[in-house]
Design an enzyme around this catalytic site. Structure first.
Site, PDB file in Angstrom:
ATOM      1  N   ALA A 190     -43.893 -46.999  58.131  1.00  0.00           N
ATOM      2  CA  ALA A 190     -43.040 -47.425  57.034  1.00  0.00           C
ATOM      3  C   ALA A 190     -43.665 -48.643  56.393  1.00  0.00           C
ATOM      4  O   ALA A 190     -43.942 -49.635  57.059  1.00  0.00           O
ATOM      5  CB  ALA A 190     -41.663 -47.751  57.554  1.00  0.00           C
ATOM      6  N   PHE A 211     -42.857 -50.445  50.531  1.00  0.00           N
ATOM      7  CA  PHE A 211     -42.390 -49.718  49.363  1.00  0.00           C
ATOM      8  C   PHE A 211     -41.855 -48.327  49.685  1.00  0.00           C
ATOM      9  O   PHE A 211     -41.247 -47.696  48.848  1.00  0.00           O
ATOM     10  CB  PHE A 211     -43.528 -49.599  48.353  1.00  0.00           C
ATOM     11  CG  PHE A 211     -43.948 -50.930  47.795  1.00  0.00           C
ATOM     12  CD1 PHE A 211     -43.213 -51.536  46.794  1.00  0.00           C
ATOM     13  CD2 PHE A 211     -45.058 -51.584  48.291  1.00  0.00           C
ATOM     14  CE1 PHE A 211     -43.587 -52.760  46.284  1.00  0.00           C
ATOM     15  CE2 PHE A 211     -45.440 -52.812  47.783  1.00  0.00           C
ATOM     16  CZ  PHE A 211     -44.701 -53.405  46.773  1.00  0.00           C
ATOM     17  N   GLY A 212     -42.122 -47.831  50.857  1.00  0.00           N
ATOM     18  CA  GLY A 212     -41.672 -46.483  51.191  1.00  0.00           C
ATOM     19  C   GLY A 212     -42.434 -45.985  52.402  1.00  0.00           C
ATOM     20  O   GLY A 212     -43.224 -46.706  52.996  1.00  0.00           O
ATOM     21  N   GLU A 213     -42.185 -44.721  52.720  1.00  0.00           N
ATOM     22  CA  GLU A 213     -42.815 -44.172  53.910  1.00  0.00           C
ATOM     23  C   GLU A 213     -44.319 -43.972  53.736  1.00  0.00           C
ATOM     24  O   GLU A 213     -44.799 -43.786  52.625  1.00  0.00           O
ATOM     25  CB  GLU A 213     -42.221 -42.799  54.239  1.00  0.00           C
ATOM     26  CG  GLU A 213     -40.970 -42.873  55.061  1.00  0.00           C
ATOM     27  CD  GLU A 213     -39.734 -42.671  54.225  1.00  0.00           C
ATOM     28  OE1 GLU A 213     -39.868 -42.145  53.110  1.00  0.00           O
ATOM     29  OE2 GLU A 213     -38.646 -43.079  54.686  1.00  0.00           O
ATOM     30  N   ASP A 271     -53.846 -62.293  54.921  1.00  0.00           N
ATOM     31  CA  ASP A 271     -52.939 -61.747  55.944  1.00  0.00           C
ATOM     32  C   ASP A 271     -53.726 -60.935  56.966  1.00  0.00           C
ATOM     33  O   ASP A 271     -53.342 -59.838  57.348  1.00  0.00           O
ATOM     34  CB  ASP A 271     -51.859 -60.885  55.266  1.00  0.00           C
ATOM     35  CG  ASP A 271     -50.684 -60.605  56.192  1.00  0.00           C
ATOM     36  OD1 ASP A 271     -50.607 -61.227  57.276  1.00  0.00           O
ATOM     37  OD2 ASP A 271     -49.836 -59.769  55.854  1.00  0.00           O
TER      38      ASP A 271
HETATM   39  P1  AMP Z   1     -48.749 -50.530  55.627  1.00  0.00           P
HETATM   40  O1  AMP Z   1     -47.660 -50.422  54.610  1.00  0.00           O
HETATM   41  O2  AMP Z   1     -50.106 -50.454  55.068  1.00  0.00           O
HETATM   42  O3  AMP Z   1     -48.574 -51.726  56.537  1.00  0.00           O
HETATM   43  O4  AMP Z   1     -48.595 -49.219  56.557  1.00  0.00           O
HETATM   44  C1  AMP Z   1     -47.540 -49.033  57.456  1.00  0.00           C
HETATM   45  C2  AMP Z   1     -48.014 -48.277  58.668  1.00  0.00           C
HETATM   46  O5  AMP Z   1     -48.465 -46.964  58.299  1.00  0.00           O
HETATM   47  C3  AMP Z   1     -49.191 -48.906  59.399  1.00  0.00           C
HETATM   48  O6  AMP Z   1     -48.805 -49.863  60.331  1.00  0.00           O
HETATM   49  C4  AMP Z   1     -49.857 -47.706  60.063  1.00  0.00           C
HETATM   50  O7  AMP Z   1     -49.185 -47.401  61.291  1.00  0.00           O
HETATM   51  C5  AMP Z   1     -49.592 -46.588  59.075  1.00  0.00           C
HETATM   52  N1  AMP Z   1     -50.755 -46.398  58.196  1.00  0.00           N
HETATM   53  C6  AMP Z   1     -50.984 -46.983  56.999  1.00  0.00           C
HETATM   54  N2  AMP Z   1     -52.144 -46.570  56.488  1.00  0.00           N
HETATM   55  C7  AMP Z   1     -52.682 -45.705  57.369  1.00  0.00           C
HETATM   56  C8  AMP Z   1     -53.898 -44.938  57.409  1.00  0.00           C
HETATM   57  N3  AMP Z   1     -54.798 -44.996  56.421  1.00  0.00           N
HETATM   58  N4  AMP Z   1     -54.126 -44.165  58.476  1.00  0.00           N
HETATM   59  C9  AMP Z   1     -53.222 -44.116  59.485  1.00  0.00           C
HETATM   60  N5  AMP Z   1     -52.079 -44.813  59.500  1.00  0.00           N
HETATM   61  C10 AMP Z   1     -51.801 -45.603  58.465  1.00  0.00           C
END
Ligand code: AMP
Length: 937
Positions: free
Chosen positions: A582, A585-587, A699
């Site tokens: 999550a 902004f969304g899933e 960050d």
């Molecule tokens: P973020 O909004 O970028 O922090 O993404 C939220 C979560 O989605 C992360 O903590 C990951 O567990 C998963 N995630 C985001 N991008 C990827 C990706 N390219 N490949 C695999 N998991 C992802």
């Protein structure tokens, strides 16, 4: 005539019978007696039955003796407390009955009679029976003496003991108390009556099974798994209602399944309900925004969690620049801000030039219990009427050289002053060409000063500056002024001012036309949001023709930036498969990208949840505008974006092992140092690339590093608002803005000095996270304690089994003076060296209390030392090892302080996490007992 019956044996109908006989029919005044032995009486048996089998001869069958012949005999009884042996006196006996045969025996045919008589009111320990013959010819075949009982029984879940049947006139029914069966209870103690005939009648006071049990075959049995019984009753267990956990057997209630709840008024036996989903389609009607009013309306949540008691609350936050606070009384929400049954609210008294964020939450009766996961939707509004940006009043020249001018300008004071005001500065000409009247440089600036370089010497430039409204539209009047660069030959005055003056009329139109072209020029000159790194970058690197990161903010229209840096994907080429995370902004989904001309492959798809505002959409897509500028093995790769359809998406390469922090936590103690250092090397290489591009991440943390199948680590999370909004670690600071304190360099916390050197500090924290297998930096210390400790020159201690060289590098990254910290190229090459000579990783770092922060749980809650080993173990939640310590003979805290890691292992602490917790606590205890001298590190 005692014992005048004679004893003998007879064969009757083929059976051998033992008999007592008497037959003195021809003689007068017969008085023959036969007495039993002493019959012991069971105390409660006061009424006994005597069953006799006997034969009496027909008197007519004796010739001439009919005068004295009798056909009856008498039954007597006599009570006694002891066996009196043979001392027999007739007077002791009471007559019970005269016994007459139903059928008398003739000469030819034997007739056996059976008669039963009752002997009542017995009270002594035993009794005798006696038979008196007064002149019959008879044989006594058998005497059976018995009493009746009601057998032990279970009726209505109550057990009653075997009971001797009632005796005597007033004791026709005997009342018997029972006991409820196991796991059954009754309000009234259970009773039943035993009749004289040995039958149970009239049970009173029913027993019922307790909660969690049901009656099966006169017992109370546990409710089967998946069933429950909440009350005392004889009902069967009921099936657990929907959304509850299937507990083991014997459940009194079915607890709510995870993420489902019961409201206080909900019956505990009823189903559980989920939280409502977010309110949908939140819109702000802003027709009266200039008057400080707007109307928020939304649609009910798609999923009400199965409840009808949905209400809404609206939270308002106002932001000046990056400092946000609740609106409080300053904004009016009608009819109310919470407990709204309707899906609309009128907002008034909004002040111009502030950014407002409205969060609408859907609540139901169960929300109270799940505050942390209440869902919400956000809409961002900036109410200033777009025609009202601040007015620029004067422009001045601060400094000049041959090729540069430093300008600043003032704006009319106004309350409140929007901190986010941007300015548009326009001046003619490119950098080194002769002044070209068809070309203008347009700069969008975030502050009211600028240094312009690459100008021609001795040239006058006409500058025009205009403030922009927060929405980015120019407004208010602009101000123009002419300034001239220094000249080596003071005579060569230029006439460009005149030429430019003539062109100004067309400038407004031209500015729009040339903006793209000019921004490209600016990129070449690398004036970015972050600007060149102060003194941090060595000049040799600045000389390299590096590609430089462009802040999408510098584009007046953010969509242009996306267009430039990201390729558009048609949504039909993207298939979402599964939610993997999550984002703000969304899933985030795992999915497949199958676009023409591209290799089909797994991707991660970030989505923008419905109900977003335009600003949110732009913030969301800004991550793609940034990511799209990078191309490096250790930076997450952007595949493309979907922007032309309702549901915007960002598609990136898929990282099978997810976020690094979680990946490491799941493998605590299982990976060798070599592999961990390899991961750090990858992250450092990615960060070197970013710093080379003058991009400051702000960050950097293990949670923002993703890991793929090959254990390659890639830096991610590049949104413009990410530190502000996205990171749960972000904390508001007094200097404004949200900062992930534990990962951030002191100068960035203190005065927002974010540079690649502050990224290096964060990298040191990431190294620590990696070596400590995802442990939280500074454990459960508060942010405030962390800042204080850092200020006092304390640093995180070496993680367990951390190579000394690696810990030394961490300490270097955490030098207070940022110019002394290593740079990412240095870090990459050092880690590279370590990986090339694995021997270098063998020396393990010692714990050095001089540079370590105070560790958690170093003393009892009142600050006094621990009194016992068990008290200490309890304080660090490791009580399960109490016995291991005792068995190993470690019974005093002094002994504990002597323990080394290997000793802890040897007493049976095997789990790496537990081993670490205990070892750290011991180190902390030692630290506390030694005199701390704070070293400036
Ligand atoms: P973020 O909004 O970028 O922090 O993404 C939220 C979560 O989605 C992360 O903590 C990951 O567990 C998963 N995630 C985001 N991008 C990827 C990706 N390219 N490949 C695999 N998991 C992802």
């Amino acid at each position: 005539n005692w014992l005048s019956f004679s004893h003998g044996e007879k064969i009757l109908n083929g059976s051998q019978l033992y008999t007592y006989t008497v037959c003195n029919v021809g003689e007068h005044e017969q008085d023959n007696w036969l007495r039993t032995t002493f019959i012991q009486r069971r105390p409660s048996a006061s009424r006994v039955f005597v069953e006799l089998q006997f034969i009496v001869r027909d008197c007519n069958s004796f010739d001439g003796s009919s005068l004295t012949c009798k056909e009856t005999f008498n039954l007597f009884s006599s009570e006694s407390d002891a066996d009196i042996g043979t001392s027999f006196r007739k007077g002791q006996f009471k007559k019970v009955a005269t016994i007459a045969p139903d059928e008398i025996t003739s000469r030819n045919e034997l007739r056996i009679n059976t008669e039963t008589r009752v002997v009542e009111s017995l009270s002594r320990k035993g009794f005798y029976l006696a038979f008196q013959d007064i002149g019959a010819c008879m044989a006594l075949l058998s005497v059976r003496v018995y009493y009746k009982t009601c057998p032990a029984t279970v009726k209505s879940l109550a057990a009653f003991p075997e009971t001797v049947a009632g005796g005597g006139v007033n004791q026709a029914l005997r009342e018997v108390a029972g006991a409820c069966a196991k796991n059954a209870v009754s309000e009234e103690s259970p009773r039943i009556y035993c009749t004289m005939d040995g039958e149970w009648v009239v049970p009173v006071g029913q027993c019922q099974c307790m909660p969690g049990y049901e009656a099966v075959n006169d017992t109370c049995r546990d409710c089967q798994p998946g069933f429950f019984k909440a009350f005392v009753s004889n009902d069967a267990c009921e099936l657990c209602p929907v959304n509850t956990k299937q507990l083991s057997s014997g459940a009194l209630l079915c607890l709510c399944a995870e993420d489902f709840y019961r409201a206080p008024d909900d019956p505990t036996t009823g189903p559980c309900s989920g939280l409502p989903s977010a309110p949908r389609e939140l819109v702000a009607t802003t027709t009266q925004l200039a008057a400080g009013k707007l109307q928020l309306s939304w649609s009910p949540p798609e999923d009400t969690g199965g409840r009808s008691d949905i209400s809404y609350s609206v939270e308002c936050r106002r932001c000046e620049g990056t400092a946000c606070q609740p609106c409080g009384e300053k904004v009016r929400l009608e009819p109310a801000s919470s407990g709204l049954m309707d899906t609309r609210v009128e907002v008034s008294e909004l002040e111009p030039h502030l950014n407002y964020t409205f969060t609408v939450e859907a609540h139901s009766g169960v929300s109270l219990f799940a505050r942390h996961c209440t869902v919400s939707e956000i809409v961002n509004i900036s109410p200033p009427p777009s025609s009202d940006p601040p007015k620029v009043t004067s422009m001045r020249l601060d400094e000049r050289s041959l090729t540069s001018l430093s300008l600043s300008w003032a704006v009319a004071p106004r309350r409140p002053m929007p901190q986010s005001t941007r300015y548009k500065l326009t001046y003619p000409g490119g950098s080194d060409d002769n002044l070209d009247v068809t070309t203008y440089t347009v700069l969008i600036l975030e502050k009211s000063s600028v240094q312009i370089s690459d100008l021609s010497p001795g040239t006058a430039y006409l500058f025009r500056v205009q403030a922009l409204s927060p929405e980015g539209s120019p407004g208010g009047s602009s101000i123009e002024d002419e300034f001239e660069t220094l000249t080596e030959v003071p005579l060569s005055q230029s006439n460009t001012g005149v030429i430019f003056g003539a062109a100004v009329g067309g400038a407004a139109m031209l500015m729009i036309v040339v903006v793209v072209l000019l921004i490209r020029k600016r990129r070449r000159r690398s004036h970015t949001r972050q600007g060149p790194e102060d003194t941090y970058f060595s000049s040799s690197e600045q000389l390299k023709p590096l590609k430089t990161y462009v802040d999408p903010h510098t584009y007046e229209d953010p969509n242009m930036a996306i267009l430039k840096f990201a390729s558009e994907i048609h949504p039909s080429h993207v298939t979402k498969q599964k939610v993997i995370g999550a984002g703000e902004f969304g899933e985030v989904y795992r999915g497949i990208l199958k676009a023409p001309g591209r290799k089909e492959g797994a991707v991660a798809i970030k989505t923008l949840k419905p109900g977003y505002s335009e600003k949110q959409r732009q913030d969301f897509l800004s991550e793609a505008s940034i990511m799209g500028q990078f191309s490096h093995q250790n930076i997450i790769r952007l595949e493309g974006v979907v922007t032309k359809f309702k549901h915007a998406m960002i598609v990136t390469e898929y990282m099978e092992n997810g976020a690094l922090d979680k990946y490491l936590k799941d493998r605590d103690g299982e990976m060798p140092s070599f592999q961990l250092v390899g991961m750090m090397h990858g992250i450092a290489a990615g960060m070197k690339y970013l710093s080379d591009m003058s991009y400051v991440h702000r960050d950097l943390a293990a949670r923002n590093i993703l890991v793929n199948n090959n254990l390659e680590c890639k830096v991610s999370d590049f949104g413009l608002s990410r530190v502000l909004e996205d990171d749960p670690e972000g904390t508001y600071t007094t200097s404004g803005g949200k900062i992930p304190i534990r990962w951030t360099a002191p100068e960035a916390i203190a005065y927002r000095k974010f540079t690649s050197a502050s990224d290096v500090w964060s990298f040191g924290i990431v190294m620590w996270e990696v070596m400590a297998f995802g442990e939280r930096p500074y454990w459960d210390m508060s942010n405030c304690e962390v800042m204080k400790a850092i200020n006092e020159a304390f640093r995180l201690p070496a993680p367990m089994d951390c190579p000394s060289a690696v810990y030394q590098l961490m300490l270097q990254c955490w030098l207070q003076d940022r110019s002394k910290r290593p740079r990412f190229p240095d870090i990459v090459s050092l880690l590279d060296k370590l990986l090339r000579s694995p021997e270098s990783l063998k020396a393990i770092a010692d714990f050095d209390p001089r540079v370590s922060i105070r560790l958690p749980s170093t003393s009892g809650s009142d600050g006094s030392p621990f009194r016992s080993v068990s008290e200490w173990l309890e304080s660090i939640k490791m009580s399960q090892y109490s016995e291991n310590f005792t068995c190993a003979g470690v019974v005093t805290m002094d002994q504990v302080l002597q323990m080394k890691n290997v000793d802890i292992k040897n007493i049976g602490v095997r789990l790496p996490g537990h081993l670490k917790r205990i070892a750290y606590s011991i180190l902390g205890l030692k630290d506390q007992t030694s005199t701390l001298s704070v070293f400036a590190v």
